[in-house]
Design a protein around this motif. Structure first.
Motif, PDB file in Angstrom:
ATOM      1  N   GLU A  62      27.264  45.337  46.796  1.00 32.04           N
ATOM      2  CA  GLU A  62      27.601  45.328  48.418  1.00 32.04           C
ATOM      3  C   GLU A  62      28.530  44.178  48.526  1.00 32.04           C
ATOM      4  N   THR A  63      28.055  42.838  48.083  1.00 33.66           N
ATOM      5  CA  THR A  63      28.760  41.880  48.381  1.00 33.66           C
ATOM      6  C   THR A  63      30.173  41.839  47.650  1.00 33.66           C
ATOM      7  N   ASP A  64      30.310  42.435  46.552  1.00 34.92           N
ATOM      8  CA  ASP A  64      31.638  42.544  46.133  1.00 34.92           C
ATOM      9  C   ASP A  64      32.530  43.632  46.823  1.00 34.92           C
ATOM     10  N   ILE A  65      32.157  44.665  47.577  1.00 33.97           N
ATOM     11  CA  ILE A  65      32.712  45.463  48.369  1.00 33.97           C
ATOM     12  C   ILE A  65      33.279  44.800  49.392  1.00 33.97           C
ATOM     13  N   PHE A  66      32.467  43.904  50.347  1.00 36.96           N
ATOM     14  CA  PHE A  66      32.906  43.367  51.367  1.00 36.96           C
ATOM     15  C   PHE A  66      33.976  42.135  50.915  1.00 36.96           C
ATOM     16  N   SER A  67      33.882  41.667  49.837  1.00 35.11           N
ATOM     17  CA  SER A  67      34.943  40.827  49.409  1.00 35.11           C
ATOM     18  C   SER A  67      36.170  41.578  49.233  1.00 35.11           C
ATOM     19  N   VAL A  68      36.287  42.826  48.839  1.00 35.85           N
ATOM     20  CA  VAL A  68      37.357  43.484  48.683  1.00 35.85           C
ATOM     21  C   VAL A  68      37.874  43.896  50.210  1.00 35.85           C
ATOM     22  N   PHE A  69      37.088  44.072  51.060  1.00 33.02           N
ATOM     23  CA  PHE A  69      37.418  43.976  52.502  1.00 33.02           C
ATOM     24  C   PHE A  69      38.419  43.003  53.001  1.00 33.02           C
ATOM     25  N   GLU A  70      37.737  41.757  52.604  1.00 35.04           N
ATOM     26  CA  GLU A  70      38.338  40.514  53.024  1.00 35.04           C
ATOM     27  C   GLU A  70      39.798  40.555  52.220  1.00 35.04           C
ATOM     28  N   HIS A  71      39.887  40.855  50.887  1.00 31.71           N
ATOM     29  CA  HIS A  71      41.034  40.742  50.359  1.00 31.71           C
ATOM     30  C   HIS A  71      42.211  41.769  50.977  1.00 31.71           C
ATOM     31  N   ILE A  72      41.715  43.180  51.449  1.00 34.28           N
ATOM     32  CA  ILE A  72      42.757  43.930  52.134  1.00 34.28           C
ATOM     33  C   ILE A  72      43.165  43.532  53.228  1.00 34.28           C
ATOM     34  N   ALA A  73      42.287  42.703  54.179  1.00 35.79           N
ATOM     35  CA  ALA A  73      42.529  42.370  55.437  1.00 35.79           C
ATOM     36  C   ALA A  73      43.636  41.069  55.310  1.00 35.79           C
ATOM     37  N   THR A  74      43.810  40.329  54.085  1.00 39.41           N
ATOM     38  CA  THR A  74      45.051  39.538  53.928  1.00 39.41           C
ATOM     39  C   THR A  74      46.412  40.095  53.492  1.00 39.41           C
ATOM     40  N   LEU A  75      46.266  41.432  53.287  1.00 39.87           N
ATOM     41  CA  LEU A  75      47.575  42.136  52.971  1.00 39.87           C
ATOM     42  C   LEU A  75      48.539  42.583  54.297  1.00 39.87           C
ATOM     43  N   THR A  76      49.955  42.464  53.959  1.00 42.27           N
ATOM     44  CA  THR A  76      50.684  42.777  55.031  1.00 42.27           C
ATOM     45  C   THR A  76      50.871  44.297  55.220  1.00 42.27           C
ATOM     46  N   PRO A  77      51.474  44.791  56.082  1.00 39.98           N
ATOM     47  CA  PRO A  77      51.542  46.134  56.256  1.00 39.98           C
ATOM     48  C   PRO A  77      52.643  46.534  54.901  1.00 39.98           C
ATOM     49  N   ALA A  78      53.718  45.794  54.830  1.00 41.73           N
ATOM     50  CA  ALA A  78      54.704  45.959  53.726  1.00 41.73           C
ATOM     51  C   ALA A  78      53.827  46.100  52.462  1.00 41.73           C
ATOM     52  N   GLU A  79      52.846  45.008  52.095  1.00 41.80           N
ATOM     53  CA  GLU A  79      52.214  44.961  50.832  1.00 41.80           C
ATOM     54  C   GLU A  79      51.325  46.265  50.627  1.00 41.80           C
ATOM     55  N   LEU A  80      50.648  46.724  51.687  1.00 38.67           N
ATOM     56  CA  LEU A  80      49.592  47.882  51.744  1.00 38.67           C
ATOM     57  C   LEU A  80      50.515  49.097  51.254  1.00 38.67           C
ATOM     58  N   GLU A  81      51.871  49.169  51.768  1.00 38.46           N
ATOM     59  CA  GLU A  81      52.605  50.253  51.314  1.00 38.46           C
ATOM     60  C   GLU A  81      53.051  50.483  50.003  1.00 38.46           C
ATOM     61  N   VAL A  82      53.451  49.344  49.452  1.00 33.34           N
ATOM     62  CA  VAL A  82      53.856  49.236  48.205  1.00 33.34           C
ATOM     63  C   VAL A  82      52.512  49.469  47.364  1.00 33.34           C
ATOM     64  N   THR A  83      51.459  49.147  47.568  1.00 36.92           N
ATOM     65  CA  THR A  83      50.299  49.316  46.868  1.00 36.92           C
ATOM     66  C   THR A  83      49.980  50.721  46.914  1.00 36.92           C
ATOM     67  N   ILE A  84      49.985  51.303  47.990  1.00 37.70           N
ATOM     68  CA  ILE A  84      49.717  52.870  47.929  1.00 37.70           C
ATOM     69  C   ILE A  84      50.692  53.333  47.228  1.00 37.70           C
ATOM     70  N   GLN A  85      51.987  53.329  47.305  1.00 41.32           N
ATOM     71  CA  GLN A  85      53.007  53.965  46.652  1.00 41.32           C
ATOM     72  C   GLN A  85      52.752  53.883  45.021  1.00 41.32           C
ATOM     73  N   LYS A  86      52.410  52.514  44.636  1.00 42.48           N
ATOM     74  CA  LYS A  86      52.033  52.390  43.233  1.00 42.48           C
ATOM     75  C   LYS A  86      50.886  53.270  42.702  1.00 42.48           C
ATOM     76  N   ILE A  87      49.882  53.223  43.446  1.00 40.95           N
ATOM     77  CA  ILE A  87      48.741  53.975  43.031  1.00 40.95           C
ATOM     78  C   ILE A  87      48.953  55.511  42.975  1.00 40.95           C
ATOM     79  N   ARG A  88      49.679  55.949  43.724  1.00 41.57           N
ATOM     80  CA  ARG A  88      50.163  57.492  43.708  1.00 41.57           C
ATOM     81  C   ARG A  88      50.994  57.806  42.605  1.00 41.57           C
TER      82      ARG A  88
END
Length: 417
Positions: A62-88
């Motif tokens: 659970e602590t690890d998951i919340f640390s992931v939340f914190e990491h996601i919150a640091t990403l910009t919209p452009a970084e989130l988009e690139v990451t989604i495209q890469k995973i897909r």
């Protein structure tokens, strides 16, 4: 610790559970220059969790998951988009964990930059049914429900969502939790072609907090069919907190709404206490009985305690309720435990109720074991019904194995062709 929308947390938790690890490092695997490439090593915070749910150093999953939340919150919209495209790009079709990961990131993107999220959702919709668009709008609605609603109505310069009703439903659900009056007003003004799902969504949210308001709103739905379906949803949720009141209301509805609302209440009541639902059903006059009511009870009861359900069914007075209940019991029981269902049916006394049960068991087993289905059909006491069921079974069996079917019929039921 930073707080996150419940839907975000659930998506993230589901992704972690489904994959056994969380995001495998793709979040930071090249979304921006200078970031680490590829998966993190096993001892990083993105590594696989041991079976006991603890990471190295004693950190919980659970602590690890919340640390992931914190990491996601640091990403910009452009970084989130690139990451989604890469995973897909690297996802094998049908890989559930990757789909869940994309949902988490798309939800975050929708909250930060809904226009970018909508464009990405419509271009790479996860299931091709509009669910990705609905996810983005739901995330944005948590911050600005009126803005999310306006995007559905205008398209905001983008091509219209082919599944606008689903998107409207997602926004209406979020909005109704924040401001029920505003959500109701918005839903009433929607085009009729997309109105039913968001209207029902608002009524469903209201049912958990204010059943009277939910009843008033759902009964105002424009069409009979939508009203009936909405009443069923309201009744089911209402019954979780106040079953007697929900039952009384569902019973008082008009015929079409009552036909679908009562089984919903009975199902909800049976989830809490099947014997109470059964007692209520027995108190009703025979002329008000509907087959779907007993089906709702039996469906739940067989999953929880098939022996108790069978005992109740066997003790019912002869008549339509027992006949229908036996059919429902056999149908549900043979799906999970055909051997025990068969053994129980062997002990039933000969008569119409047993004939109906034998016919149902024959139907249920025709595809998997046509010879057993034929034996059950042959055990029916009514000659007309037995001939009809044997003919049906024989026809199906002959398509599977002509010689075996023909041989069995010649020596067992020579009158059937």
């Amino acid at each position: 610790m930073k707080s996150y929308p419940l839907s975000f947390a659930l998506l993230a938790l589901a992704a972690g559970i489904a994959s056994g690890y969380f995001l495998r490092g793709e979040i930071s695997g090249g979304a921006a220059e200078g970031r680490q490439k590829g998966p993190h090593p096993p001892n990083s915070r993105f590594g696989a969790a041991p079976a006991d749910g603890k990471r190295e150093g004693g950190k919980s999953r659970e602590t690890d998951i919340f640390s992931v939340f914190e990491h996601i919150a640091t990403l910009t919209p452009a970084e989130l988009e690139v990451t989604i495209q890469k995973i897909r790009q690297n996802t094998v079709q049908g890989e559930i964990s990757s789909v869940l990961q994309q949902n988490v990131l798309l939800h975050a993107l929708g909250s930060l930059d809904p226009l970018r999220g909508l464009r990405l959702a419509r271009e790479f919709d996860l299931r091709g049914d509009g669910s990705a668009t609905a996810l983005v709008l739901s995330a944005y609605a948590a911050k600005d429900p009126a803005g999310a609603a306006a995007m559905i109505q205008t398209g905001n310069g983008l091509s219209p969502d082919p599944r606008a009703s689903l998107s409207a439903e997602s926004v209406a659900t979020v909005w109704a939790r924040q401001d029920p009056a505003a959500a109701k007003q918005w839903v009433r003004g929607l085009p009729e072609c997309i109105q039913s799902r968001p209207w029902e969504a608002v009524a469903t949210v209201l049912a958990g907090a204010d059943p009277d308001a939910a009843v008033e709103f759902v009964l105002a739905m424009p069409t009979d069919a939508d009203r009936a379906h909405g009443c069923a949803k309201v009744a089911e949720i209402w019954a979780r907190s106040t079953p007697d009141a929900a039952l009384a209301w569902a019973t008082s509805l008009g015929s079409e709404s009552r036909r679908v609302a009562l089984p919903a209440v009975i199902h909800s009541l049976a989830e809490r206490d099947p014997s109470s639902a059964a007692a209520w059903l027995l108190r009703q006059p025979p002329e008000s009985h509907l087959p779907q009511n007993s089906a709702a009870l039996i469906g739940v009861w067989v999953r929880r305690d098939p022996a108790a359900a069978a005992e109740w069914v066997r003790g019912l007075p002869l008549g339509p309720l027992q006949t229908e209940s036996i059919q429902h019991l056999v149908y549900e029981w043979t799906s999970s435990d055909p051997e025990r269902a068969s053994a129980w049916l062997h002990d039933l006394p000969e008569g119409g109720a047993r004939d109906e049960a034998a016919a149902m068991l024959s139907l249920q087993t025709t595809a998997s074991d046509p010879e057993a289905a034929a034996v059950w059909a042959a055990s029916i006491s009514d000659p007309v019904r037995r001939a009809a069921e044997l003919q049906r079974t024989f026809s199906a069996w002959r398509r599977q194995d002509y010689d075996a079917a023909t041989h069995w019929m010649q020596y067992t039921e020579p009158g059937i062709r």
